[in-house]
Design a protein around this motif. Structure first.
Motif, PDB file in Angstrom:
ATOM      1  N   TRP A   1      59.267  55.389  45.734  1.00  0.00           N
ATOM      2  CA  TRP A   1      58.706  54.112  45.259  1.00  0.00           C
ATOM      3  C   TRP A   1      57.232  54.288  44.879  1.00  0.00           C
ATOM      4  O   TRP A   1      56.750  53.689  43.921  1.00  0.00           O
ATOM      5  N   ILE A   2      56.523  55.128  45.588  1.00  0.00           N
ATOM      6  CA  ILE A   2      55.124  55.401  45.261  1.00  0.00           C
ATOM      7  C   ILE A   2      55.022  56.198  43.962  1.00  0.00           C
ATOM      8  O   ILE A   2      54.099  55.998  43.171  1.00  0.00           O
ATOM      9  N   LEU A   3      55.974  57.088  43.683  1.00  0.00           N
ATOM     10  CA  LEU A   3      55.927  57.944  42.495  1.00  0.00           C
ATOM     11  C   LEU A   3      56.429  57.261  41.224  1.00  0.00           C
ATOM     12  O   LEU A   3      56.183  57.761  40.126  1.00  0.00           O
ATOM     13  N   VAL A   4      57.118  56.136  41.332  1.00  0.00           N
ATOM     14  CA  VAL A   4      57.692  55.463  40.151  1.00  0.00           C
ATOM     15  C   VAL A   4      56.634  55.086  39.110  1.00  0.00           C
ATOM     16  O   VAL A   4      56.837  55.345  37.920  1.00  0.00           O
ATOM     17  N   PRO A   5      55.494  54.499  39.457  1.00  0.00           N
ATOM     18  CA  PRO A   5      54.518  54.149  38.413  1.00  0.00           C
ATOM     19  C   PRO A   5      54.029  55.358  37.622  1.00  0.00           C
ATOM     20  O   PRO A   5      53.817  55.278  36.421  1.00  0.00           O
ATOM     21  N   PHE A   6      53.866  56.500  38.289  1.00  0.00           N
ATOM     22  CA  PHE A   6      53.425  57.700  37.586  1.00  0.00           C
ATOM     23  C   PHE A   6      54.479  58.158  36.584  1.00  0.00           C
ATOM     24  O   PHE A   6      54.143  58.608  35.484  1.00  0.00           O
TER      25      PHE A   6
ATOM     26  N   PHE B   1      65.831  58.241  55.417  1.00  0.00           N
ATOM     27  CA  PHE B   1      66.159  57.555  54.165  1.00  0.00           C
ATOM     28  C   PHE B   1      65.008  56.648  53.733  1.00  0.00           C
ATOM     29  O   PHE B   1      64.626  56.619  52.566  1.00  0.00           O
ATOM     30  N   GLY B   2      64.435  55.908  54.675  1.00  0.00           N
ATOM     31  CA  GLY B   2      63.309  55.035  54.371  1.00  0.00           C
ATOM     32  C   GLY B   2      62.083  55.822  53.918  1.00  0.00           C
ATOM     33  O   GLY B   2      61.368  55.415  53.001  1.00  0.00           O
ATOM     34  N   LEU B   3      61.842  56.964  54.523  1.00  0.00           N
ATOM     35  CA  LEU B   3      60.710  57.797  54.149  1.00  0.00           C
ATOM     36  C   LEU B   3      60.882  58.329  52.722  1.00  0.00           C
ATOM     37  O   LEU B   3      59.952  58.262  51.912  1.00  0.00           O
ATOM     38  N   ILE B   4      62.069  58.822  52.405  1.00  0.00           N
ATOM     39  CA  ILE B   4      62.343  59.315  51.052  1.00  0.00           C
ATOM     40  C   ILE B   4      62.234  58.179  50.044  1.00  0.00           C
ATOM     41  O   ILE B   4      61.645  58.337  48.972  1.00  0.00           O
ATOM     42  N   LEU B   5      62.777  57.032  50.377  1.00  0.00           N
ATOM     43  CA  LEU B   5      62.723  55.884  49.471  1.00  0.00           C
ATOM     44  C   LEU B   5      61.281  55.426  49.241  1.00  0.00           C
ATOM     45  O   LEU B   5      60.898  55.114  48.115  1.00  0.00           O
ATOM     46  N   SER B   6      60.463  55.420  50.269  1.00  0.00           N
ATOM     47  CA  SER B   6      59.066  54.995  50.102  1.00  0.00           C
ATOM     48  C   SER B   6      58.282  56.000  49.266  1.00  0.00           C
ATOM     49  O   SER B   6      57.436  55.608  48.450  1.00  0.00           O
ATOM     50  N   ILE B   7      58.530  57.283  49.426  1.00  0.00           N
ATOM     51  CA  ILE B   7      57.861  58.300  48.600  1.00  0.00           C
ATOM     52  C   ILE B   7      58.251  58.126  47.138  1.00  0.00           C
ATOM     53  O   ILE B   7      57.401  58.162  46.243  1.00  0.00           O
TER      54      ILE B   7
END
Length: 99
Positions: A32-37, A24-30
């Motif tokens: 979170w990285i894609l949100v600005p794009f 869950f943390g791994l999916i959430l961090s990925i």
């Protein structure tokens, strides 16, 4: 019941819980990285929609101004009333709008 069996079951459940939390943390961090794009990708679309809305608002204002300037004559209004016995009563009224 053997104590080692209970310990193994508790260890397995604990390991499974930590694996789920890690996934869950791994999916959430990925994400979170894609949100600005995603935000920067949507900006152009939102600007285009805002420009289109401004054009439509100007057109509506122009149409309303032109409609208000038109000379208007008498208008015919048709009323159709259906009575409980099924007959239809039709009457026409000619109305003159205020100037």
């Amino acid at each position: 019941m053997d104590t080692s069996t209970v310990a193994n079951a508790a260890y397995s459940a604990n390991t499974f819980l930590w694996m789920c939390l890690f996934a869950f943390g791994l999916i959430l961090s990925i994400l979170w990285i894609l949100v600005p794009f995603a935000v920067f990708g949507i900006k152009g679309i939102l600007r285009r929609i805002a420009r289109n809305l401004e054009v439509i608002e100007r057109q509506n204002a122009d149409l309303l101004a032109a409609w208000r300037d038109l000379p208007r004559g008498a208008e015919t209004v048709v009323y159709r009333d259906v009575r409980p016995d099924g007959t239809v009563v039709v009457r026409e009224d000619r109305t003159v709008p205020p100037l």
